[in-house]
Design a protein around this motif. Structure first.
Motif, mmCIF file in Angstrom:
data_model
loop_
_atom_site.group_PDB
_atom_site.id
_atom_site.type_symbol
_atom_site.label_atom_id
_atom_site.label_comp_id
_atom_site.label_asym_id
_atom_site.label_seq_id
_atom_site.Cartn_x
_atom_site.Cartn_y
_atom_site.Cartn_z
ATOM 1 N N ARG A 15 -48.991 9.179 66.902
ATOM 2 C CA ARG A 15 -49.448 9.643 65.464
ATOM 3 C C ARG A 15 -49.063 11.205 65.129
ATOM 4 N NH1 ARG A 15 -54.476 8.810 67.099
ATOM 5 N NH2 ARG A 15 -55.118 10.818 67.588
ATOM 6 N N ALA A 16 -48.773 12.113 66.212
ATOM 7 C CA ALA A 16 -48.065 13.247 66.090
ATOM 8 C C ALA A 16 -46.591 13.027 65.412
ATOM 9 C CB ALA A 16 -47.951 13.951 67.090
ATOM 10 N N LEU A 17 -45.981 11.867 66.053
ATOM 11 C CA LEU A 17 -44.521 11.657 65.783
ATOM 12 C C LEU A 17 -44.501 11.133 64.274
ATOM 13 C CD1 LEU A 17 -41.445 11.465 66.215
ATOM 14 C CD2 LEU A 17 -42.062 9.126 67.474
ATOM 15 N N ALA A 18 -45.418 10.192 63.877
ATOM 16 C CA ALA A 18 -45.527 9.616 62.626
ATOM 17 C C ALA A 18 -45.668 10.755 61.342
ATOM 18 C CB ALA A 18 -46.640 8.552 62.838
ATOM 19 N N ARG A 19 -46.734 11.475 61.972
ATOM 20 C CA ARG A 19 -46.937 12.537 60.747
ATOM 21 C C ARG A 19 -45.657 13.452 60.616
ATOM 22 N NH1 ARG A 19 -52.790 12.810 62.589
ATOM 23 N NH2 ARG A 19 -53.979 12.189 60.633
ATOM 24 N N SER A 20 -45.058 13.731 61.788
ATOM 25 C CA SER A 20 -43.684 14.716 61.674
ATOM 26 C C SER A 20 -42.786 13.744 60.686
ATOM 27 C CB SER A 20 -43.122 14.849 63.083
ATOM 28 O OG SER A 20 -43.896 15.700 63.689
ATOM 29 N N VAL A 21 -42.689 12.467 61.005
ATOM 30 C CA VAL A 21 -41.656 11.759 60.254
ATOM 31 C C VAL A 21 -41.993 11.879 58.797
ATOM 32 C CG1 VAL A 21 -40.709 9.317 59.728
ATOM 33 C CG2 VAL A 21 -40.849 10.252 62.207
ATOM 34 N N ALA A 22 -43.437 11.508 58.330
ATOM 35 C CA ALA A 22 -43.780 11.525 57.033
ATOM 36 C C ALA A 22 -43.660 12.993 56.332
ATOM 37 C CB ALA A 22 -45.322 11.199 56.909
ATOM 38 N N CYS A 23 -43.748 14.103 57.112
ATOM 39 C CA CYS A 23 -43.833 15.169 56.612
ATOM 40 C C CYS A 23 -42.181 15.541 56.171
ATOM 41 C CB CYS A 23 -44.515 16.270 57.268
ATOM 42 S SG CYS A 23 -46.132 16.081 57.320
ATOM 43 N N GLU A 24 -41.374 15.194 57.209
ATOM 44 C CA GLU A 24 -39.886 15.200 56.842
ATOM 45 C C GLU A 24 -39.517 14.685 55.709
ATOM 46 O OE1 GLU A 24 -35.546 14.695 58.955
ATOM 47 O OE2 GLU A 24 -37.375 14.077 60.284
ATOM 48 N N MET A 25 -40.093 13.510 55.519
ATOM 49 C CA MET A 25 -39.682 12.833 54.145
ATOM 50 C C MET A 25 -40.285 13.402 53.108
ATOM 51 S SD MET A 25 -38.081 10.142 52.739
ATOM 52 C CE MET A 25 -37.815 11.264 51.620
ATOM 53 N N HIS A 26 -41.496 13.847 53.211
ATOM 54 C CA HIS A 26 -42.214 14.497 51.970
ATOM 55 C C HIS A 26 -41.511 15.831 51.625
ATOM 56 C CE1 HIS A 26 -45.780 16.945 50.152
ATOM 57 N NE2 HIS A 26 -45.910 15.744 49.953
ATOM 58 N N SER A 27 -41.117 16.877 52.484
ATOM 59 C CA SER A 27 -40.575 17.878 52.207
ATOM 60 C C SER A 27 -38.758 18.155 52.381
ATOM 61 C CB SER A 27 -40.761 19.123 52.970
ATOM 62 O OG SER A 27 -40.634 18.747 54.418
ATOM 63 N N GLY A 28 -38.182 17.063 53.010
ATOM 64 C CA GLY A 28 -36.789 17.010 53.088
ATOM 65 C C GLY A 28 -36.055 16.200 52.283
ATOM 66 N N PHE A 29 -34.745 16.150 52.796
ATOM 67 C CA PHE A 29 -33.446 15.280 52.189
ATOM 68 C C PHE A 29 -33.459 15.472 50.570
ATOM 69 C CE2 PHE A 29 -35.921 12.787 55.493
ATOM 70 C CZ PHE A 29 -35.060 12.524 56.422
ATOM 71 N N PRO A 30 -33.200 16.701 50.100
ATOM 72 C CA PRO A 30 -33.117 17.188 48.965
ATOM 73 C C PRO A 30 -31.835 16.518 48.268
ATOM 74 C CG PRO A 30 -32.482 19.060 50.097
ATOM 75 C CD PRO A 30 -32.911 18.153 51.299
ATOM 76 N N ALA A 31 -30.860 16.527 49.004
ATOM 77 C CA ALA A 31 -29.412 15.924 48.386
ATOM 78 C C ALA A 31 -29.690 14.442 47.950
ATOM 79 C CB ALA A 31 -28.387 16.188 49.201
ATOM 80 N N LEU A 32 -30.363 13.939 48.773
ATOM 81 C CA LEU A 32 -30.542 12.227 48.839
ATOM 82 C C LEU A 32 -31.339 12.139 47.377
ATOM 83 C CD1 LEU A 32 -30.834 9.347 49.671
ATOM 84 C CD2 LEU A 32 -32.682 9.911 51.227
ATOM 85 N N ARG A 33 -32.281 12.922 47.284
ATOM 86 C CA ARG A 33 -33.368 12.794 46.301
ATOM 87 C C ARG A 33 -32.758 13.127 44.918
ATOM 88 N NH1 ARG A 33 -38.678 13.284 48.158
ATOM 89 N NH2 ARG A 33 -38.858 14.467 50.113
ATOM 90 N N ALA A 34 -31.876 14.262 44.646
ATOM 91 C CA ALA A 34 -31.298 14.457 43.679
ATOM 92 C C ALA A 34 -29.906 13.656 43.081
ATOM 93 C CB ALA A 34 -30.744 15.928 43.813
ATOM 94 N N GLN A 35 -29.353 12.921 44.249
ATOM 95 C CA GLN A 35 -28.036 12.434 43.862
ATOM 96 C C GLN A 35 -28.482 10.928 43.757
ATOM 97 O OE1 GLN A 35 -24.465 13.650 45.882
ATOM 98 N NE2 GLN A 35 -25.732 15.578 46.346
#
Length: 215
Positions: free
Chosen positions: A92-112
């Motif tokens: 569960r902690a790992l799943a939350r970490s993964v979800a939060c990484e997606m929520h706040s990360g990958f700015p270049a992927l989002r933009a391009q």
């Protein structure tokens, strides 16, 4: 109906897709209010629904919840009886970490590679920063699927982590990102969800166009 989810265009709004997919796939009954992005209608009506002026936002019997991940967490407690996350505390902690990484990360992927359900693959146009994001996502998917121990999704059964990554699957398909192995299988599993099919069909049928997401 006392439960209302306010969303943007289904063709473009990746943030709206996340809680919508979780709720619909779980069979939660809700009224949908769609406000087309970048339009006078959106500007005129969003203030009646959202304290931030953004979508998505959930109204449930007087409770107002905004932000995709917050809505998913609320739904997990309100309707899903905790099943949106793995039962094991470590997983569960790992799943939350993964979800939060997606929520706040990958700015270049989002933009391009903005989400666009109608988009057909054309020539590659993203840079190395976006490629690093793409590589990280695929590596993460492969690692999690290798540990899942059954089922088609990141932690076995469909859950919040999958809802958070569903728009990335649309991006990868729409831009022709090369996929192989577990990553390719995972995208197929997301696309096979009945709720995902419903969203994609509706998104492709929309007539509105947002210029910066069509470039």
């Amino acid at each position: 109906m006392s439960t209302t989810l306010v969303i943007g265009n289904k063709n473009y709004s990746s943030w709206s897709l996340r809680p919508w997919l979780l709720l619909r796939q779980a069979g939660v009954a809700f009224e949908e209010v769609r406000l087309p992005l970048d339009t006078p209608e959106f500007q005129a009506r969003i203030g009646d629904w959202s304290p931030t002026g953004r979508v998505p936002v959930l109204h449930d019997h007087g409770q107002v919840v905004w932000d995709s991940l917050a809505i998913c967490e609320y739904a997990n407690e309100r309707w899903l009886r905790g099943s949106g996350w793995p039962g094991d505390p470590g997983r569960r902690a790992l799943a939350r970490s993964v979800a939060c990484e997606m929520h706040s990360g990958f700015p270049a992927l989002r933009a391009q590679l903005p989400m666009n359900c109608r988009r057909e693959p054309r020539e590659r146009h993203w840079d190395q920063a976006a490629q690093r994001d793409i590589d990280r996502v695929q590596s993460l998917w492969s690692e999690l699927r290798g540990q899942a121990g059954g089922g088609d999704f990141l932690f076995g059964r469909f859950g919040i982590a999958d809802a958070m990554f569903a728009p990335v699957c649309v991006r990868f398909r729409g831009y022709g990102v090369p996929l192989a192995g577990a990553a390719a299988d995972y995208v197929e599993a997301i696309y096979a969800l009945p709720a995902m099919s419903e969203w994609l069909m509706a998104g492709r049928a929309e007539s509105e166009r947002v210029a910066h997401d069509e470039a």
